[in-house]
Design a protein around this motif. Structure first.
Motif, short mmCIF file in Angstrom:
data_model
loop_
_atom_site.label_atom_id
_atom_site.label_comp_id
_atom_site.label_asym_id
_atom_site.label_seq_id
_atom_site.Cartn_x
_atom_site.Cartn_y
_atom_site.Cartn_z
N ILE A 62 -8.03 47.66 -31.58
CA ILE A 62 -7.16 46.50 -31.73
C ILE A 62 -8.04 45.28 -31.50
N VAL A 63 -8.09 44.42 -32.52
CA VAL A 63 -8.91 43.22 -32.45
C VAL A 63 -8.00 42.04 -32.17
N ALA A 64 -8.33 41.30 -31.11
CA ALA A 64 -7.51 40.16 -30.73
C ALA A 64 -7.68 39.04 -31.76
N PRO A 65 -6.61 38.35 -32.09
CA PRO A 65 -6.72 37.23 -33.04
C PRO A 65 -7.50 36.07 -32.41
N VAL A 66 -8.08 35.28 -33.26
CA VAL A 66 -8.85 34.12 -32.79
C VAL A 66 -7.96 32.88 -32.94
N ALA A 67 -7.89 32.10 -31.88
CA ALA A 67 -7.09 30.88 -31.90
C ALA A 67 -7.69 29.88 -32.89
N PRO A 68 -6.87 29.04 -33.52
CA PRO A 68 -7.38 28.06 -34.48
C PRO A 68 -8.43 27.13 -33.88
N GLN A 69 -8.27 26.77 -32.61
CA GLN A 69 -9.25 25.90 -31.96
C GLN A 69 -10.60 26.60 -31.85
N VAL A 70 -10.57 27.89 -31.54
CA VAL A 70 -11.81 28.65 -31.42
C VAL A 70 -12.48 28.79 -32.79
N ALA A 71 -11.68 29.07 -33.81
CA ALA A 71 -12.24 29.19 -35.16
C ALA A 71 -12.85 27.87 -35.61
#
Length: 163
Positions: A62-71
């Protein structure tokens, strides 16, 4: 100007969990026709995976989603890295410290961006006579140590093509 070939990738949280194999989707079994005989053979299962279920359980990642700020931050860091590399290359060109092999690589990379294919870039590099430089080819320009003028011309032509 050497490239080690390593890509820097920021870690993304991954967790491995064990789930009931019955909950996972299965690929449908399809009959396989025998060659030349026209008769279907026994159906072969296409669900074989490297991590086969054991006792009805299977491990999945399970891969955690990346927050838009982090991206956005990662994109900004990539852009800064590219700008830093370009500045280093430009400084080396200005100082005249670029080796002939690195100069050829740089010119071919710029040509590939414009022409699209490595073969076309190689052909252009070896045989295209440049009017701005008395009909000399890019290869002759690199051998003569006139990389700065050649790169300036290529960037100017690239800017005109975009504009």
């Amino acid at each position: 100007m050497s490239n080690t070939g390593k890509k820097i990738r920021m870690a993304q949280p991954v967790q491995q969990v064990v789930v009931d194999a019955g909950l996972l989707p299965k690929a449908p079994a399809q009959p396989v026709a025998a060659k030349g005989k026209g008769k279907p053979q026994a159906a072969a299962s296409l669900t074989a995976s490297p991590a086969a279920p054991v006792d009805g359980k299977q491990k999945i990642n399970i891969v955690a989603p990346v927050a838009p700020q982090v991206a956005a931050m990662r994109q900004k860091l990539r852009q800064q890295s590219v700008q830093t590399q370009i500045a280093r290359i430009d400084a080396a060109i200005e100082a005249g410290t670029v080796s002939a092999a690195d100069a050829k690589t740089l010119v071919l990379t710029l040509a590939m961006k414009r022409l699209g294919a490595k073969e076309a870039a190689e052909k252009w590099y070896r045989s295209q006579k440049l009017e701005a430089f008395a009909g000399r080819t890019p290869a002759q320009m690199v051998r003569a140590g006139e990389l700065k003028a050649l790169v300036a011309l290529m960037r100017a032509e690239g800017g005109q093509a975009k504009g």
